[in-house]
Design an enzyme around this catalytic site. Structure first.
Site, PDB file in Angstrom:
ATOM      1  N   LYS A   1     -40.935 -71.050  61.677  1.00  0.00           N
ATOM      2  CA  LYS A   1     -40.751 -70.414  60.375  1.00  0.00           C
ATOM      3  C   LYS A   1     -40.645 -71.441  59.245  1.00  0.00           C
ATOM      4  CE  LYS A   1     -38.683 -66.183  62.168  1.00  0.00           C
ATOM      5  NZ  LYS A   1     -38.906 -66.426  63.594  1.00  0.00           N
TER       6      LYS A   1
ATOM      7  N   ASP B   1     -27.493 -69.688  64.648  1.00  0.00           N
ATOM      8  CA  ASP B   1     -28.940 -69.554  64.768  1.00  0.00           C
ATOM      9  C   ASP B   1     -29.494 -69.624  63.347  1.00  0.00           C
ATOM     10  OD1 ASP B   1     -31.560 -68.784  65.019  1.00  0.00           O
ATOM     11  OD2 ASP B   1     -31.159 -66.937  66.127  1.00  0.00           O
TER      12      ASP B   1
ATOM     13  N   TRP C   1     -31.679 -60.210  66.493  1.00  0.00           N
ATOM     14  CA  TRP C   1     -31.533 -61.486  67.193  1.00  0.00           C
ATOM     15  C   TRP C   1     -30.072 -61.792  67.470  1.00  0.00           C
ATOM     16  CZ3 TRP C   1     -35.868 -62.069  69.269  1.00  0.00           C
ATOM     17  CH2 TRP C   1     -37.031 -61.700  68.600  1.00  0.00           C
TER      18      TRP C   1
END
Length: 355
Positions: free
Chosen positions: A190, A166, A99
């Protein structure tokens, strides 16, 4: 049989969140209408939207210099929105996994990207350290937790430039000094809610500094000005997020959640280190508290599929590792109960006895 949900995302939610959201799908706020069919402009949902953003500010101690908005597109959209709004000439990025590398790719469309360090050389099994930032960098982007590889930044870098992070897979799992960040973003699926909404915490005075025109929907200021209501928001995920936030507050807040997460992770890592069949894949000092990655030791590699079947028969769900790592991955997000972690450990012990 009770199921123990270790999926990496979408992932486990608290029973509190699931029950309250299910009830609202049938009858939202006493309106006699389903949450799925109410107007986002109605006073009942506006109250949900406002309370959810207020609770985020409370739980993370967000200063008045920052604003919280709900957006769509997941963290993947933030990979381009961040540089679109912030990057004038140069930004620094730390490459710690899939990511992070995707965020780097998007940022290169908007300016120079200084790749300060990468752990790709060892398949992202550690967090790079002892790097330096270019003096003319405008912000430093980090990915605090790497779901695929099971690493996490436990000591946030002390740098003299604004941070961008992030935090999709570990937000609300540890205290954050929000004042150090220009932007924090996190997909909800999540540690907060079903997929479909993204939290973004923005330093307000960091905006409006780039010369390029920004499309309306991709401009953070648009959503700040409209209280996350510029376009129709994802009503159900925001409602579910509010339930989780209320549950977090009832649990005692982020510091209490952090302590519980440390306990859960220690139970599982201790067994991985003890058990002759398994070994962890991440550097010990960089092991994630959220995503525990492990594989069979080489001499027991042929037992991998057998353990997967054995664990599934014992009620363990979602422990297959990502194809980039292989083996197994147990995600221990905030809603994961300690009892489920102990059940996985007992399953590992039982399998060891049989082999």
């Amino acid at each position: 049989m009770r199921k123990h949900n270790f999926y990496a995302g979408p992932s486990i939610l608290s029973e509190y969140t699931i029950k309250n959201t299910a009830d609202a799908v049938l009858n939202f706020a006493g309106t006699g209408l389903s949450l799925l069919e109410v107007s986002h402009r109605g006073k009942e949902f506006i109250a949900v939207n406002d309370e959810a953003r207020t609770l985020i500010k409370e739980l993370l101690d967000v200063p008045a210099t920052h604003e919280v908005v709900f957006l769509g597109g997941g963290a993947s959209l933030q990979f381009c929105m961040v540089p679109y709004n912030l990057l004038k000439k140069k930004a620094s990025y730390l490459d710690t996994g899939t990511w992070a590398s995707k965020a780097i790719k998007e940022a290169k469309f908007f300016g120079e990207v200084d790749l300060v360090a990468s752990s790709k050389d060892k398949n992202y099994t550690y967090i790079p350290k002892n790097y330096t930032l270019a003096p003319d960098t405008e912000y430093f982007h980090i990915t605090t937790n790497n779901t695929i590889y099971g690493t996490e930044i436990h000591d946030i870098p002390q740098v003299n430039v604004p941070l961008v992070a992030d935090m999709s897979s570990d937000i609300f799992s540890f205290p954050v000094d929000v004042s150090k960040y220009d932007i924090i973003y996190a997909g909800a699926q999540k540690n907060l809610a079903p997929s479909g909404v993204t939290i973004v915490i923005v330093r307000k005075d960091a905006l409006g500094t780039v010369e390029r025109p920004i499309p309306t929907m991709l401009n953070y200021q648009t959503h700040i000005d409209k209280d996350s209501m510029f376009n129709t928001p994802p009503v159900l995920p925001i409602f579910a997020a509010l339930q989780t936030l209320k549950w977090y507050k009832e649990q005692g807040g982020v510091k209490v959640l952090q302590k519980k997460n440390q306990e859960k992770a220690a139970v599982l890592y201790d067994e991985i280190d003890r058990n002759k069949l398994f070994r962890g894949t991440a550097a010990t000092e960089d092991r994630s508290l959220m995503n525990v990655c492990f594989v069979m030791n080489d001499e027991y590699k042929e037992l991998e599929s057998s353990f997967a079947e054995f664990a599934a028969a014992a009620g363990m769900v979602g422990i297959k590792g990502h194809r980039s790592v292989g083996g197994f991955r147990a995600s221990l997000y905030n809603a994961m109960p300690l009892d489920s972690v102990k059940a996985l450990v007992e399953t590992m012990k039982e399998f060891e006895k049989k082999n």
